[in-house]
Design an enzyme around this catalytic site. Sequence first.
Site, PDB file in Angstrom:
ATOM      1  N   ASP A  39      -2.765  -6.916 -10.142  1.00 22.27           N
ATOM      2  CA  ASP A  39      -1.636  -7.610 -10.770  1.00 22.27           C
ATOM      3  C   ASP A  39      -1.554  -9.058 -10.306  1.00 22.27           C
ATOM      4  O   ASP A  39      -0.620  -9.780 -10.662  1.00 22.27           O
ATOM      5  CB  ASP A  39      -0.322  -6.876 -10.497  1.00 22.27           C
ATOM      6  N   ASP A  58      -2.636  -6.619  -3.283  1.00 22.13           N
ATOM      7  CA  ASP A  58      -1.723  -6.502  -4.417  1.00 22.13           C
ATOM      8  C   ASP A  58      -0.802  -7.717  -4.479  1.00 22.13           C
ATOM      9  O   ASP A  58      -0.474  -8.315  -3.454  1.00 22.13           O
ATOM     10  CB  ASP A  58      -0.891  -5.225  -4.246  1.00 22.13           C
ATOM     11  N   HIS A  91       4.302   1.238  -1.887  1.00 19.00           N
ATOM     12  CA  HIS A  91       5.725   0.920  -1.724  1.00 19.00           C
ATOM     13  C   HIS A  91       6.561   2.082  -1.197  1.00 19.00           C
ATOM     14  O   HIS A  91       7.701   1.867  -0.765  1.00 19.00           O
ATOM     15  CB  HIS A  91       6.326   0.461  -3.054  1.00 19.00           C
ATOM     16  N   HIS A 106       2.271  -7.624  -5.046  1.00 20.22           N
ATOM     17  CA  HIS A 106       3.524  -7.229  -4.413  1.00 20.22           C
ATOM     18  C   HIS A 106       3.276  -6.887  -2.946  1.00 20.22           C
ATOM     19  O   HIS A 106       2.262  -6.273  -2.609  1.00 20.22           O
ATOM     20  CB  HIS A 106       4.131  -6.013  -5.124  1.00 20.22           C
TER      21      HIS A 106
END
Length: 668
Positions: free
Chosen positions: A291, A202, A166, A204
């Site tokens: 996740d 991921d 990120h 995200h």
Amino acid sequence: MTEQSQPASSPRARLIFDPQELQYNFGVQHPMDPGRLRAMVDLLGSSELWDANNPQTRLDLRPATLDELGLIHDPAYLAAVQQLSVPAAPTMSPEELEQRRTLEQRYGFGDSDTPAVPNMHEVSAVIAGGSLVALSAVMGLPEGGIFASEEERPLHVFHPQGGLHHAWSDRASGFCVYNDAAVAIAHVLQASEAKILYIDFDAHHGDGVQRAFYDDPRVMTISIHETGRYLFPGSGDVLEMGNGSGRGYSVNVPLEPFTEDDSYIETMDPLLSQLVTAFAPDVIVTEHGCDTHAWDPLTHLSLTMRGITAQIKLAHRLAHTYCSGRWVALGGGGYALYSVVPRAWSILWAEMSGQKVPERLPEDWLERWRPLWEAAVEREKLGQQIMGKELSPQEFPTTFQDRPELFPPQPRRWDINYANRQTVGQVRHFLIPSSIRQAFPLARRHSPLSDLFDLLHLNRSDTPSRIHTLQTERGPVILRDFSPPSLVERLRADKGLCSFARVPEREHQLLLDIARSPDCALTIAHTPSGVIVGQVTIAPADEWWNGVDNLYEVAIEVSSDWRGLNIAKELLTFSLELEAKEDMIFFAIGLSWHWDAEGLGISTFRYRELIKHLFSTQGFVEYSTTEPNVSMELANVLVARIGDRVDQRVSRQFLNHLIRSSGFNTFP
């Protein structure tokens, strides 16, 4: 592709872990707890999957230098991180404290997600250095270490603490200070001519890596994540496709909340194969944030270890099929600290190193880590409830794989699966060239082409199809329509025939797959010596055109070494000499980012006129359209031919479709 190399049974694999990386810690109660990494390393040792003291399976890291970090991060940001890594002194004046708070806010450290903590520059540089060493080792660069022989150089490297995807060039974000994956990729780009594929699994969106290479055609970023409608960072839409020369090299597959294993696998497997075929990378870097699991407290996805294992095996297969095994895997997210992360990343390492995972977790490991899970599980359950999940484990898992009975079906399963198929349709339409789509068909559709193909190729052998010999300045070229697979197998692609799959060998495999498709008409031009120098594919229109009957897309390619010989015109004319063509609507789309205008020394608008002229010889005319790819660039063009016997109702369907919204309203 129909034929794929299988991963080696004992690949050369190394794992990077340094105790310094455990200092990447934002404090008590922060979701990214270094305990997950401790638990994973302990599980690997207890399961006898990895020995930290064995130099044959370990790769040592070193911190990334400021120059290396500067390949991605701005100098002002690097200076701010170093300044904020020093704790605030008790003697600071109110003005100095306010200046520090301003610095934190400006560079992304002003909230509890990524707070400024002591030594964060030093430990973040260590993590970035680990990923840089990993990718350098696989690519044979000096920064990857010195090995006694090429056979000892690793093909696979796993860096579990990596994957801080990120971080932006000028700010921290989402628990990430330095973007280790982007730094490693940028270093290899600086040192070599490699093409690098980055796949982010991921939950995200991998926004930081995407931003770093958004206009760079040497890097394809693929992110398969939960839709940003409900989840940080709020980005990752299908239409984020890159910019400038990087257009088409940023791929996003946003999945619906509560996506389960079957829909995930259905989405991931064929789509990634198509994208990798089109890009032809030299190495694959994957980020395996777990996740995505149903027990994760920070996301809505609902995978089990079955879906995560399928993801890992696919990455391994792609590396061996397309990159001679070169594969770097990074960790990433995962906040079910003890019940999910250690198992998922141990399965990943076992796959990379060619080992079989035991069925049960070691008893001594369970005794050490169950109490920590019990201490943390209430906090995880609270997060799961906030995310609308009701799948909290009632007991600590004792097996590597999940027990299916613990994961009841989602009540909206059909709607979720349908929405994910819609997304796949959009990605295929926007980002995968037509010829590659036809080599990976989603489903068979009945059409006049199917009837013709079945009539001519009952046994998929050299049954009759038309042959025409074209005389050129370079000698005769043989044109053949409805080319059977047995013929295509015996031929080879010219080195200049690589517009869609980038590499002639893969272009040949694509043509073979198209020849095997019962819905496609493949016309080829080849030399008497067996070299394919051109091809025309006619195939049913893709999902964007659902609702229009008898609509077919035409794609043409001629080798760059055989241009100027009138092959394109003759090949197109020959391919469209079909009895049923007056019952059909044919269209072709020209996209400027696929054209070799530079090689011809002309502008994209001049290339556009050449395409229009070529197709006009067969009665095609240009149509205005809101089709998303065509409307993205002024030079792009759509031409079509409506057969004389096409029903007016079907003609209206087509014309209305040309100016409809870009959504995918139906899907087979």
